[in-house]
Design a protein around this motif. Structure first.
Motif, PDB file in Angstrom:
ATOM      1  N   LEU A  24       6.970  15.165 -21.573  1.00  0.00           N
ATOM      2  CA  LEU A  24       7.489  15.196 -20.245  1.00  0.00           C
ATOM      3  C   LEU A  24       8.067  16.517 -19.771  1.00  0.00           C
ATOM      4  O   LEU A  24       7.849  16.870 -18.618  1.00  0.00           O
ATOM      5  N   LYS A  25       8.811  17.214 -20.534  1.00  0.00           N
ATOM      6  CA  LYS A  25       9.424  18.100 -20.053  1.00  0.00           C
ATOM      7  C   LYS A  25       8.386  19.604 -19.879  1.00  0.00           C
ATOM      8  O   LYS A  25       8.478  20.225 -19.116  1.00  0.00           O
ATOM      9  N   PHE A  26       7.461  19.608 -20.904  1.00  0.00           N
ATOM     10  CA  PHE A  26       6.423  20.583 -20.772  1.00  0.00           C
ATOM     11  C   PHE A  26       5.602  20.287 -19.276  1.00  0.00           C
ATOM     12  O   PHE A  26       5.511  21.229 -18.627  1.00  0.00           O
ATOM     13  N   LEU A  27       5.476  19.007 -19.114  1.00  0.00           N
ATOM     14  CA  LEU A  27       4.625  18.714 -17.936  1.00  0.00           C
ATOM     15  C   LEU A  27       5.384  18.898 -16.590  1.00  0.00           C
ATOM     16  O   LEU A  27       4.795  19.527 -15.642  1.00  0.00           O
ATOM     17  N   GLU A  28       6.893  18.771 -16.701  1.00  0.00           N
ATOM     18  CA  GLU A  28       7.473  19.095 -15.544  1.00  0.00           C
ATOM     19  C   GLU A  28       7.555  20.734 -15.201  1.00  0.00           C
ATOM     20  O   GLU A  28       7.572  21.227 -14.116  1.00  0.00           O
ATOM     21  N   GLN A  29       7.518  21.397 -16.328  1.00  0.00           N
ATOM     22  CA  GLN A  29       7.486  22.850 -16.181  1.00  0.00           C
ATOM     23  C   GLN A  29       6.109  23.187 -15.662  1.00  0.00           C
ATOM     24  O   GLN A  29       6.229  24.144 -14.721  1.00  0.00           O
ATOM     25  N   MET A  30       5.180  22.941 -16.052  1.00  0.00           N
ATOM     26  CA  MET A  30       3.635  23.240 -15.599  1.00  0.00           C
ATOM     27  C   MET A  30       3.454  22.635 -14.296  1.00  0.00           C
ATOM     28  O   MET A  30       3.061  23.451 -13.467  1.00  0.00           O
ATOM     29  N   LEU A  37      -1.102  19.476 -11.328  1.00  0.00           N
ATOM     30  CA  LEU A  37      -1.339  18.655  -9.924  1.00  0.00           C
ATOM     31  C   LEU A  37      -0.564  17.630 -10.258  1.00  0.00           C
ATOM     32  O   LEU A  37       0.270  17.053  -9.359  1.00  0.00           O
ATOM     33  N   MET A  38      -1.150  16.689 -11.208  1.00  0.00           N
ATOM     34  CA  MET A  38      -0.249  15.301 -11.257  1.00  0.00           C
ATOM     35  C   MET A  38      -0.653  14.909 -12.666  1.00  0.00           C
ATOM     36  O   MET A  38      -1.291  15.506 -13.493  1.00  0.00           O
ATOM     37  N   ASN A  39       0.191  13.985 -13.043  1.00  0.00           N
ATOM     38  CA  ASN A  39       0.139  13.310 -14.636  1.00  0.00           C
ATOM     39  C   ASN A  39       0.546  11.905 -14.542  1.00  0.00           C
ATOM     40  O   ASN A  39       1.200  11.660 -13.556  1.00  0.00           O
ATOM     41  N   GLY A  40       0.294  11.128 -15.548  1.00  0.00           N
ATOM     42  CA  GLY A  40       0.674   9.682 -15.595  1.00  0.00           C
ATOM     43  C   GLY A  40       0.098   9.000 -16.711  1.00  0.00           C
ATOM     44  O   GLY A  40      -0.725   9.602 -17.350  1.00  0.00           O
ATOM     45  N   LYS A  41       0.789   7.867 -17.254  1.00  0.00           N
ATOM     46  CA  LYS A  41       0.204   7.294 -18.420  1.00  0.00           C
ATOM     47  C   LYS A  41      -0.468   5.944 -17.844  1.00  0.00           C
ATOM     48  O   LYS A  41      -0.323   5.527 -16.862  1.00  0.00           O
ATOM     49  N   PHE A  42      -1.386   5.602 -18.680  1.00  0.00           N
ATOM     50  CA  PHE A  42      -2.327   4.452 -18.508  1.00  0.00           C
ATOM     51  C   PHE A  42      -1.138   3.155 -18.803  1.00  0.00           C
ATOM     52  O   PHE A  42      -0.658   3.254 -19.953  1.00  0.00           O
ATOM     53  N   THR A  43      -1.360   2.056 -17.854  1.00  0.00           N
ATOM     54  CA  THR A  43      -0.269   1.138 -18.095  1.00  0.00           C
ATOM     55  C   THR A  43      -0.798   0.061 -19.160  1.00  0.00           C
ATOM     56  O   THR A  43       0.171  -0.499 -19.851  1.00  0.00           O
ATOM     57  N   ASP A  44      -1.664   0.477 -19.849  1.00  0.00           N
ATOM     58  CA  ASP A  44      -2.279  -0.463 -20.986  1.00  0.00           C
ATOM     59  C   ASP A  44      -1.795   0.094 -22.223  1.00  0.00           C
ATOM     60  O   ASP A  44      -1.891  -0.419 -23.443  1.00  0.00           O
TER      61      ASP A  44
END
Length: 92
Positions: A24-30, A37-44
């Protein structure tokens, strides 16, 4: 600029838990560097999705390979160039 959709299917649940905060820190920096542009987890719980912004596929893959989830073997990955369409009703 092109966009690349990266599917990150679950490979190792324990490693995913262990390296989540680093991921998550990596993605925030990116995101701050305008490389994600965006990211997220699958709810399943099956994995997640990251949309990278890059000039080439090779560049997007080089970003992806710096993700702690990939470096530590927590997730597999699949990448596709993505032709983004926008909806004027949404204010991003």
């Amino acid at each position: 600029m092109r966009y690349y959709a990266v599917f990150l299917p679950m490979k190792d649940v324990e490693k995913s838990k262990e390296f989540r905060s680093q991921h998550l820190k990596f993605l925030e920096q990116m995101r701050q560097e305008k490389k994600v542009l965006m990211n997220g987890k699958f709810t399943d719980g099956s994995g997640g999705l990251v949309i990278y912004a890059a000039d080439t596929l090779d560049q997007a893959v080089s970003y992806l390979k710096e993700d702690p989830y990939i470096k530590e073997g927590a997730r597999d990955w699949e990448i596709h160039e993505w032709a983004m369409e926008t909806n004027a009703e949404f204010d991003f």
